[in-house]
Design a protein around this motif. Structure first.
Motif, PDB file in Angstrom:
ATOM      1  N   VAL A 135       0.834  -1.203   0.000  1.00 14.70           N
ATOM      2  CA  VAL A 135       0.000   0.000   0.000  1.00 14.70           C
ATOM      3  C   VAL A 135       0.871   1.255   0.000  1.00 14.70           C
ATOM      4  CG1 VAL A 135      -1.636   1.341   1.388  1.00 14.70           C
ATOM      5  CG2 VAL A 135      -1.983  -1.126   1.088  1.00 14.70           C
ATOM      6  N   ALA A 136       1.930   1.251   0.817  1.00 17.37           N
ATOM      7  CA  ALA A 136       2.813   2.415   0.873  1.00 17.37           C
ATOM      8  C   ALA A 136       3.471   2.661  -0.484  1.00 17.37           C
ATOM      9  CB  ALA A 136       3.871   2.213   1.950  1.00 17.37           C
ATOM     10  N   TYR A 137       3.887   1.599  -1.155  1.00 11.33           N
ATOM     11  CA  TYR A 137       4.531   1.756  -2.460  1.00 11.33           C
ATOM     12  C   TYR A 137       3.534   2.218  -3.512  1.00 11.33           C
ATOM     13  CZ  TYR A 137       7.443   0.634  -6.523  1.00 11.33           C
ATOM     14  OH  TYR A 137       8.173   0.699  -7.691  1.00 11.33           O
ATOM     15  N   ALA A 138       2.303   1.688  -3.455  1.00 15.24           N
ATOM     16  CA  ALA A 138       1.288   2.066  -4.438  1.00 15.24           C
ATOM     17  C   ALA A 138       0.906   3.537  -4.315  1.00 15.24           C
ATOM     18  CB  ALA A 138       0.044   1.190  -4.266  1.00 15.24           C
ATOM     19  N   ARG A 139       1.118   4.125  -3.167  1.00 17.27           N
ATOM     20  CA  ARG A 139       0.790   5.539  -2.973  1.00 17.27           C
ATOM     21  C   ARG A 139       1.817   6.475  -3.600  1.00 17.27           C
ATOM     22  NH1 ARG A 139      -1.073   5.097   3.387  1.00 17.27           N
ATOM     23  NH2 ARG A 139      -3.289   4.644   2.997  1.00 17.27           N
ATOM     24  N   VAL A 140       3.061   5.997  -3.746  1.00 11.09           N
ATOM     25  CA  VAL A 140       4.116   6.895  -4.230  1.00 11.09           C
ATOM     26  C   VAL A 140       4.585   6.543  -5.637  1.00 11.09           C
ATOM     27  CG1 VAL A 140       4.906   7.400  -1.890  1.00 11.09           C
ATOM     28  CG2 VAL A 140       5.929   5.489  -3.136  1.00 11.09           C
ATOM     29  N   ARG A 141       4.356   5.326  -6.082  1.00 10.08           N
ATOM     30  CA  ARG A 141       4.784   4.934  -7.433  1.00 10.08           C
ATOM     31  C   ARG A 141       3.768   5.465  -8.442  1.00 10.08           C
ATOM     32  NH1 ARG A 141       6.257   3.933 -11.990  1.00 10.08           N
ATOM     33  NH2 ARG A 141       7.208   1.980 -12.719  1.00 10.08           N
ATOM     34  N   THR A 142       4.239   6.211  -9.386  1.00 13.14           N
ATOM     35  CA  THR A 142       3.328   6.814 -10.364  1.00 13.14           C
ATOM     36  C   THR A 142       3.486   6.162 -11.731  1.00 13.14           C
ATOM     37  OG1 THR A 142       4.941   8.530 -10.916  1.00 13.14           O
ATOM     38  CG2 THR A 142       3.337   9.032  -9.174  1.00 13.14           C
ATOM     39  N   GLN A 143       2.399   6.137 -12.455  1.00 12.94           N
ATOM     40  CA  GLN A 143       2.352   5.642 -13.831  1.00 12.94           C
ATOM     41  C   GLN A 143       1.238   6.380 -14.549  1.00 12.94           C
ATOM     42  OE1 GLN A 143       3.997   4.513 -16.419  1.00 12.94           O
ATOM     43  NE2 GLN A 143       4.467   2.541 -15.461  1.00 12.94           N
ATOM     44  N   PHE A 144       1.482   6.800 -15.768  1.00 11.17           N
ATOM     45  CA  PHE A 144       0.508   7.576 -16.529  1.00 11.17           C
ATOM     46  C   PHE A 144       0.082   8.833 -15.773  1.00 11.17           C
ATOM     47  CE2 PHE A 144      -0.271   3.056 -17.620  1.00 11.17           C
ATOM     48  CZ  PHE A 144       0.260   3.078 -18.907  1.00 11.17           C
ATOM     49  N   GLY A 145       1.031   9.391 -15.006  1.00 13.12           N
ATOM     50  CA  GLY A 145       0.779  10.640 -14.315  1.00 13.12           C
ATOM     51  C   GLY A 145      -0.025  10.541 -13.044  1.00 13.12           C
ATOM     52  N   ALA A 146      -0.224   9.323 -12.531  1.00 12.29           N
ATOM     53  CA  ALA A 146      -1.018   9.158 -11.307  1.00 12.29           C
ATOM     54  C   ALA A 146      -0.427   8.030 -10.462  1.00 12.29           C
ATOM     55  CB  ALA A 146      -2.472   8.836 -11.657  1.00 12.29           C
ATOM     56  N   PRO A 147      -0.623   8.070  -9.113  1.00  9.81           N
ATOM     57  CA  PRO A 147      -0.171   6.951  -8.271  1.00  9.81           C
ATOM     58  C   PRO A 147      -0.861   5.657  -8.698  1.00  9.81           C
ATOM     59  CG  PRO A 147      -0.776   8.854  -6.938  1.00  9.81           C
ATOM     60  CD  PRO A 147      -1.248   9.148  -8.328  1.00  9.81           C
ATOM     61  N   ILE A 148      -0.114   4.565  -8.734  1.00 15.83           N
ATOM     62  CA  ILE A 148      -0.725   3.306  -9.178  1.00 15.83           C
ATOM     63  C   ILE A 148      -1.799   2.837  -8.205  1.00 15.83           C
ATOM     64  CG2 ILE A 148       1.338   2.619 -10.449  1.00 15.83           C
ATOM     65  CD1 ILE A 148       1.980   0.700  -8.156  1.00 15.83           C
ATOM     66  N   GLY A 149      -1.743   3.329  -6.975  1.00 15.49           N
ATOM     67  CA  GLY A 149      -2.774   2.968  -6.009  1.00 15.49           C
ATOM     68  C   GLY A 149      -4.139   3.528  -6.361  1.00 15.49           C
ATOM     69  N   SER A 150      -4.184   4.489  -7.278  1.00 14.10           N
ATOM     70  CA  SER A 150      -5.475   5.042  -7.696  1.00 14.10           C
ATOM     71  C   SER A 150      -6.141   4.190  -8.769  1.00 14.10           C
ATOM     72  CB  SER A 150      -5.288   6.477  -8.220  1.00 14.10           C
ATOM     73  OG  SER A 150      -4.494   6.482  -9.405  1.00 14.10           O
ATOM     74  N   PHE A 151      -5.424   3.209  -9.322  1.00 17.20           N
ATOM     75  CA  PHE A 151      -5.990   2.363 -10.367  1.00 17.20           C
ATOM     76  C   PHE A 151      -6.859   1.275  -9.734  1.00 17.20           C
ATOM     77  CE2 PHE A 151      -1.799   3.289 -12.748  1.00 17.20           C
ATOM     78  CZ  PHE A 151      -2.266   4.556 -13.077  1.00 17.20           C
ATOM     79  N   GLN A 152      -8.013   1.056 -10.330  1.00 13.87           N
ATOM     80  CA  GLN A 152      -8.972   0.130  -9.746  1.00 13.87           C
ATOM     81  C   GLN A 152      -8.411  -1.286  -9.625  1.00 13.87           C
ATOM     82  OE1 GLN A 152     -12.664  -0.777 -11.956  1.00 13.87           O
ATOM     83  NE2 GLN A 152     -13.777  -0.146 -10.119  1.00 13.87           N
ATOM     84  N   ALA A 153      -7.667  -1.734 -10.614  1.00 18.61           N
ATOM     85  CA  ALA A 153      -7.125  -3.093 -10.568  1.00 18.61           C
ATOM     86  C   ALA A 153      -6.194  -3.284  -9.373  1.00 18.61           C
ATOM     87  CB  ALA A 153      -6.392  -3.411 -11.864  1.00 18.61           C
ATOM     88  N   VAL A 154      -5.380  -2.268  -9.073  1.00 14.67           N
ATOM     89  CA  VAL A 154      -4.472  -2.356  -7.936  1.00 14.67           C
ATOM     90  C   VAL A 154      -5.265  -2.307  -6.633  1.00 14.67           C
ATOM     91  CG1 VAL A 154      -2.563  -1.211  -6.747  1.00 14.67           C
ATOM     92  CG2 VAL A 154      -2.586  -1.343  -9.243  1.00 14.67           C
ATOM     93  N   LYS A 155      -6.266  -1.426  -6.572  1.00 15.94           N
ATOM     94  CA  LYS A 155      -7.103  -1.347  -5.370  1.00 15.94           C
ATOM     95  C   LYS A 155      -7.754  -2.688  -5.059  1.00 15.94           C
ATOM     96  CE  LYS A 155      -8.532   3.522  -5.805  1.00 15.94           C
ATOM     97  NZ  LYS A 155      -9.696   4.410  -6.033  1.00 15.94           N
ATOM     98  N   HIS A 156      -8.324  -3.315  -6.098  1.00 14.60           N
ATOM     99  CA  HIS A 156      -9.007  -4.589  -5.882  1.00 14.60           C
ATOM    100  C   HIS A 156      -8.041  -5.676  -5.425  1.00 14.60           C
ATOM    101  CE1 HIS A 156     -12.804  -3.646  -8.501  1.00 14.60           C
ATOM    102  NE2 HIS A 156     -12.639  -2.827  -7.480  1.00 14.60           N
ATOM    103  N   ARG A 157      -6.849  -5.681  -6.013  1.00 17.80           N
ATOM    104  CA  ARG A 157      -5.853  -6.684  -5.638  1.00 17.80           C
ATOM    105  C   ARG A 157      -5.483  -6.562  -4.168  1.00 17.80           C
ATOM    106  NH1 ARG A 157      -3.908 -11.375  -8.182  1.00 17.80           N
ATOM    107  NH2 ARG A 157      -1.976 -11.934  -7.140  1.00 17.80           N
ATOM    108  N   LEU A 158      -5.222  -5.347  -3.725  1.00 22.84           N
ATOM    109  CA  LEU A 158      -4.844  -5.133  -2.333  1.00 22.84           C
ATOM    110  C   LEU A 158      -6.024  -5.349  -1.396  1.00 22.84           C
ATOM    111  CD1 LEU A 158      -2.511  -2.026  -2.738  1.00 22.84           C
ATOM    112  CD2 LEU A 158      -1.874  -4.420  -2.474  1.00 22.84           C
ATOM    113  N   ALA A 159      -7.221  -5.012  -1.860  1.00 23.85           N
ATOM    114  CA  ALA A 159      -8.413  -5.268  -1.040  1.00 23.85           C
ATOM    115  C   ALA A 159      -8.618  -6.770  -0.833  1.00 23.85           C
ATOM    116  CB  ALA A 159      -9.645  -4.649  -1.692  1.00 23.85           C
ATOM    117  N   ASP A 160      -8.344  -7.560  -1.861  1.00 23.60           N
ATOM    118  CA  ASP A 160      -8.449  -9.015  -1.726  1.00 23.60           C
ATOM    119  C   ASP A 160      -7.494  -9.541  -0.653  1.00 23.60           C
ATOM    120  OD1 ASP A 160     -10.387  -9.158  -3.680  1.00 23.60           O
ATOM    121  OD2 ASP A 160      -8.995  -9.735  -5.288  1.00 23.60           O
TER     122      ASP A 160
END
Length: 314
Positions: free
Chosen positions: A189-214
């Motif tokens: 979660v900490a890494y997903a908040r700071v790693r950016t891709q396509f100009g946004a943190p990867i933690g904002s992407f739904q696929a990543v959110k769902h994976r971590l929620a699982d």
């Protein structure tokens, strides 16, 4: 049922967390074999399950679950669960000055056997205490949990039957796996908040959110099974072995999911030597195989239920 821990149980877990925060930082995993052990021994952790007449704390397995979880969260090296659970069998190991490794039935190798002052070999016909053994290193996935083939001639039989000891080791290891999974999730979660891709943190992407929620859901479902199994073992419940298998299966699967998700979130850098994450990845996989894989324990639960063992406790 109220599964809430008491203030005393949580306080022991917090004390272990404080000791390991200072004595077992990630850097120590690269240079030391037993960081933090002396502090835990002084805290009484390794004597927690011993009765007071043997200078122990007289606690049950349930009482030390938060502490065991913290050892997993810190990725503490050494045979932690083995030494703590074997203490009632071997009173002289309780002070933490001596550590114990265990060879389980069907298990080819003993983890951390080179560190062990005493070796317990569990067989269907009982437990054996080995004080002198020939050790041969074997390859393993966890650099902080090396494996050894064990050969010995002389041993001393122990009175304790192997079955209950194995169940307690499985539950103690499951508690560590819950801690490992929580740390992997926190780091992801900490890494997903700071790693950016396509100009946004990867933690904002739904696929990543769902994976971590699982992962979060898997951990939340596994932890109560570990608590229940410990309660059943402390009470000597008839179906305690089945509950121990359910706990180990769920905790192992939660940790494996957390490890896989951590690798996906971090990408290839996740398993490089430079990143500390690799220690928790390896621990999730090595503890997941210890004392029976999730598949083995699921089969035991299935066999118990299909055999008519639907007993509930309490």
């Amino acid at each position: 049922m109220n599964f809430a821990f008491t203030d005393e149980q949580l306080a022991l877990g917090a004390a272990v967390r404080d000791v390991l925060r200072d004595a077992c930082p990630p850097a120590a995993l690269r240079t030391e074999r037993r960081p933090g052990w002396r502090g835990l021994a002084e805290l009484g952790f390794f004597a927690a399950l011993l009765p007071p007449e043997h200078d122990g704390l007289g606690l049950g397995l349930t009482d030390v679950l938060p502490a065991l979880e913290e050892t997993g969260r810190a990725c503490l090296p050494g045979p932690v669960a083995e030494t703590a659970v074997a203490a009632p069998l071997l009173p002289k190991a309780a002070g933490g000055e001596l550590c114990v490794s265990v060879v389980a039935p069907g298990q080819a190798y003993a983890a951390d056997a080179d560190l062990a002052d005493l070796l317990v070999v569990l067989r269907p016909d009982g437990a054996r205490l080995v004080q002198a053994a020939e050790l041969t290193p074997r390859p393993g996935i966890d650099p902080c949990r090396p494996l050894f083939a064990v050969a010995y001639d002389a041993y001393e039989p122990l009175e304790a039957p192997a079955g209950p000891v194995l169940h307690r080791l499985a539950v103690a290891t499951a508690a560590q796996l819950v801690g490992v999974a929580k740390e992997l999730l926190a780091r992801s979660v900490a890494y997903a908040r700071v790693r950016t891709q396509f100009g946004a943190p990867i933690g904002s992407f739904q696929a990543v959110k769902h994976r971590l929620a699982d992962v979060a859901v898997a951990v939340e479902f596994a932890a109560p099974l570990v608590w229940r199994a410990a309660l059943a073992l402390d009470a000597g419940a008839p179906a305690a072995g089945r509950d121990a298998s359910a706990a180990k299966a769920a905790a192992g699967e939660a940790a494996a999911l957390a490890a896989g998700s951590a690798l996906q979130v971090h990408g290839a850098v996740g398993y490089t030597d430079e990143l500390d994450l690799r220690f928790w990845l390896a621990r999730a996989w090595s503890l997941g195989a210890a004392y029976g894989t999730s598949a083995v324990h699921r089969e035991r639960v299935r066999a118990a239920l299909l055999g008519g063992d639907a007993r509930r406790w309490p």
